[in-house]
Scaffold this motif. Structure first.
Motif, short mmCIF file in Angstrom:
data_model
loop_
_atom_site.label_atom_id
_atom_site.label_comp_id
_atom_site.label_asym_id
_atom_site.label_seq_id
_atom_site.Cartn_x
_atom_site.Cartn_y
_atom_site.Cartn_z
N THR A 291 0.84 -1.19 0.00
CA THR A 291 0.00 0.00 0.00
C THR A 291 0.87 1.24 0.00
OG1 THR A 291 -0.14 0.33 2.40
CG2 THR A 291 -1.70 -1.22 1.42
N ASP A 292 0.24 2.38 -0.31
CA ASP A 292 0.96 3.64 -0.15
C ASP A 292 0.88 4.07 1.32
OD1 ASP A 292 -1.56 4.82 0.23
OD2 ASP A 292 -1.55 5.88 -1.69
N ALA A 293 1.46 5.20 1.64
CA ALA A 293 1.52 5.65 3.03
C ALA A 293 0.15 5.89 3.63
CB ALA A 293 2.38 6.91 3.14
N ALA A 294 -0.86 6.17 2.80
CA ALA A 294 -2.22 6.40 3.28
C ALA A 294 -3.02 5.10 3.39
CB ALA A 294 -2.95 7.37 2.35
N GLY A 295 -2.42 3.97 2.99
CA GLY A 295 -3.11 2.69 3.05
C GLY A 295 -3.84 2.31 1.78
N PHE A 296 -3.67 3.08 0.70
CA PHE A 296 -4.31 2.75 -0.58
C PHE A 296 -3.58 1.57 -1.22
CE2 PHE A 296 -4.97 3.13 -5.14
CZ PHE A 296 -6.34 3.28 -5.21
N PRO A 297 -4.28 0.51 -1.58
CA PRO A 297 -3.62 -0.67 -2.17
C PRO A 297 -2.94 -0.34 -3.49
CG PRO A 297 -5.89 -1.16 -1.56
CD PRO A 297 -5.72 0.32 -1.44
N LEU A 298 -1.68 -0.73 -3.61
CA LEU A 298 -0.92 -0.55 -4.85
C LEU A 298 -0.76 -1.86 -5.60
CD1 LEU A 298 1.89 1.74 -3.41
CD2 LEU A 298 -0.12 2.45 -4.71
N MET A 299 -0.50 -2.93 -4.88
CA MET A 299 -0.36 -4.26 -5.49
C MET A 299 -0.79 -5.30 -4.48
SD MET A 299 3.16 -4.32 -7.69
CE MET A 299 2.53 -5.56 -8.80
#
Length: 92
Positions: free
Chosen positions: A45-53
């Protein structure tokens, strides 16, 4: 993404109620000491918790071996100058 990216990585397992593995769902290391078949899930995830992979691995895959392939796939798909990875102590 900017010139530097902070990503967070974690691993979890999903259990199945079946008597035998099938090559993907396999018995593996269980923190709860379960003997059921399982798969291993790696989430970046990114630093905000958004899933990237996200990626699924065979149930008998060691958690520590899942991080590098996901990071490499992320960097290949999203070239950045620098990536900082944060993972829990059990991964490092």
């Amino acid at each position: 993404m900017g010139p530097a990216s902070l990503v967070l990585y974690d691993v979890s397992t999903l259990y199945f109620e079946t008597d035998a593995g099938d090559g993907f769902r396999e018995p593996g290391f269980s923190k709860e000491r379960r003997l059921d078949t399982q798969i291993t899930i790696g989430l970046l995830t990114d630093a905000a918790g958004f899933p990237l992979m996200v990626n699924a691995f065979e149930g008998n895959t060691a958690e520590t071996t899942t991080m590098v392939p996901i990071i490499q796939a992320f960097v290949a798909a999203h070239p950045t100058a620098d990536v900082t990875v944060v993972a829990d102590a059990g991964m490092i």
